[in-house]
Scaffold this active site. Structure first.
Site, mmCIF file in Angstrom:
data_model
loop_
_atom_site.group_PDB
_atom_site.id
_atom_site.type_symbol
_atom_site.label_atom_id
_atom_site.label_comp_id
_atom_site.label_asym_id
_atom_site.label_seq_id
_atom_site.Cartn_x
_atom_site.Cartn_y
_atom_site.Cartn_z
ATOM 1 N N GLU A 46 37.087 36.537 41.501
ATOM 2 C CA GLU A 46 36.291 35.333 41.270
ATOM 3 C C GLU A 46 37.231 34.175 40.949
ATOM 4 O OE1 GLU A 46 33.180 35.466 38.335
ATOM 5 O OE2 GLU A 46 32.486 37.445 38.994
ATOM 6 N N GLU A 88 34.305 42.134 34.384
ATOM 7 C CA GLU A 88 34.571 41.409 33.148
ATOM 8 C C GLU A 88 34.101 42.145 31.889
ATOM 9 O OE1 GLU A 88 34.480 36.914 35.071
ATOM 10 O OE2 GLU A 88 32.972 37.449 33.581
#
Length: 448
Positions: free
Chosen positions: A353, A166
């Site tokens: 995720e 991320e």
């Protein structure tokens, strides 16, 4: 009822991150990270919580591997703590750190679970932050040196590597919004950090190839899906900017070696320039073996002058909400991964995720009846099956998270785990969602 059957080679896994679960921050030769500093700064984390102990997985990793084995997953995504390998970011390697991860990897492999290793899940050594952190291009070199050390140490044990988790959070959430470590609020700094992280990713991929390391390498971006509230041109453009902040700004350079021009112009108008040097964009766009996508939510956006960074506001249209106040938007997963394929081709995709935070209560018989989380997973599994049936190269799914853990700026008050962590005793208690996922894996799909 219909049975949705997943391919026999579909990868089922779950995920964690080093600072969120390991604890033992002053053991094994580990140096301090920016999250040690940030979490010990009063007011930065809810309840002034910190990751000093977390889930104590540093000492309890065998128990966690046993939970993974009983769950039936064939992969586990976790991250290596850079400060355990290089306590000061560079310099002398810490052999105790390497030994620890060798033990974790050996335990996973012995249980028939493939390790998926993330090199950077936000715990930058504080010594590097003291020199400017990701705003300093020297950190790129330090990262590549760290990556090379880890590649060589674990070559053959790890078949899937992720460079960064991320990059949007590393850059904008941490340096523009100030929510995460190091906690700055400077747009120009955030744009610079994002670029340097992307270059570091590309340099690590080049090093991986040059060394001939076995396995695959990719990166993970957190994507969302913002629909325009109406077909009005202003709404369409505002929603596109809001979406592109997470999506195109990171995917475009990763796959095409360019930044989206409309976003470059927007940032420039705000005084933020990308510090591109010769060769940077070619480096960023190194071919990767897969792309990891973290997906949690999405919504609807419309134009509103002066609202946020992009003259856009979200419009609530009646979504259910998680305890993070995030919209439950399963169809957004289908839309965003379909978009990834349309824009960037048939590179294999892993959902690295996906999960939900709810208020969980441990019953007297040590159970957690998390029906809402089960419903969240079920709806997103259906979208995964739709994607596969539609020809999107979705190869695997990692549920976030194996354990309730240190949820960054939210501390310990927000729980994403499929296993309940009792923070007083550090005992682990599988939730109903754990057994739901176990049964989906065992049966090869789910009834709808």
């Amino acid at each position: 009822m219909a049975k949705l059957v997943f391919p026999s080679d579909f990868v089922w896994g779950t995920a964690t991150a080093s600072y969120q679960i390991e604890g033992a921050v002053r053991e094994g030769g580990r140096g301090p990270s920016i999250w040690d500093t940030f979490s010990h700064t009063p007011g930065k984390v809810a309840n002034n919580d910190n990751g000093d102990v977390a889930c104590d997985s540093y000492h309890r990793y065998e128990e966690d591997v046993a939970l993974l084995k009983k769950l039936g997953v064939n992969a586990y995504r976790f991250s290596i703590a850079w400060p355990r390998i290089f306590p000061k970011g560079t310099g002398q390697v810490n052999p105790e750190g390497l030994d620890y991860y060798h033990r974790v990897l050996d335990a996973l492999i012995a249980s028939g679970i493939e390790p998926c290793v993330t090199l950077y899940h936000w715990d930058l050594p504080q010594a590097l932050q003291d020199k400017g952190g990701w705003a300093n291009r020297e950190t790129i070199d330090a990262f590549v040196n760290y990556a090379e050390t880890v590649f060589k140490a674990f070559d053959g044990k790890v078949k899937q590597w992720i460079t960064f988790n991320e990059t949007w959070c590393v850059s904008f959430l941490s340096n523009y919004l100030g929510v995460h470590a190091p906690g700055y609020t400077d747009l120009g700094l955030a744009v610079k950090v994002a670029h340097h992280c992307l270059v570091a990713h590309g340099e690590a991929v080049k090093k991986f190839r040059a060394l001939g390391i076995r396995g695959e390498i990719g990166t993970t971006h957190n994507l969302n899906w913002i629909e325009p509230y109406s077909t009005r041109k202003e709404d369409v453009e505002a929603a596109r900017r809001m979406r592109a902040w997470n999506n195109e700004w990171f995917m475009e350079p990763t796959f095409k070696g360019t930044y989206p021009a409309f976003m470059v112009d927007w940032f420039r108008a705000k005084g933020a320039e990308i510090p591109i040097r010769a060769g940077d964009m070619e480096t960023i766009a190194q071919p990767i073996d897969f792309i990891g996508v973290n997906y949690y939510s999405g919504g609807f956006g419309r134009y509103k002058q002066g609202a946020g960074l992009f003259d856009g506001e979200e419009v609530q249209i009646g979504f259910d909400k998680t305890f993070m106040d995030w919209n439950v938007y399963p169809d957004g997963l289908y839309k965003v991964l379909s978009w990834v394929r349309e824009e960037y081709g048939d590179t294999p995709i892993y959902i690295t995720e996906n999960g939900a935070c709810y208020e969980d209560e441990l019953t007297e018989d040590k159970r957690v009846h998390d029906a809402k989380r089960i419903d969240y997973f079920r709806k997103h599994f259906i979208q995964c099956h739709r994607l596969i049936e539609s020809g999107v190269p979705l190869k695997g799914y990692f549920a976030w998270s194996l354990l309730d853990n240190f949820e960054w700026a939210e501390g310990y008050r927000k729980r994403f785990g499929i296993v309940y962590t009792d923070y007083n005793t550090l005992e682990r208690h599988p939730k109903d969602s754990y057994y739901f996922i176990r049964d989906v894996i065992a049966s090869g799909g789910l009834e709808v």
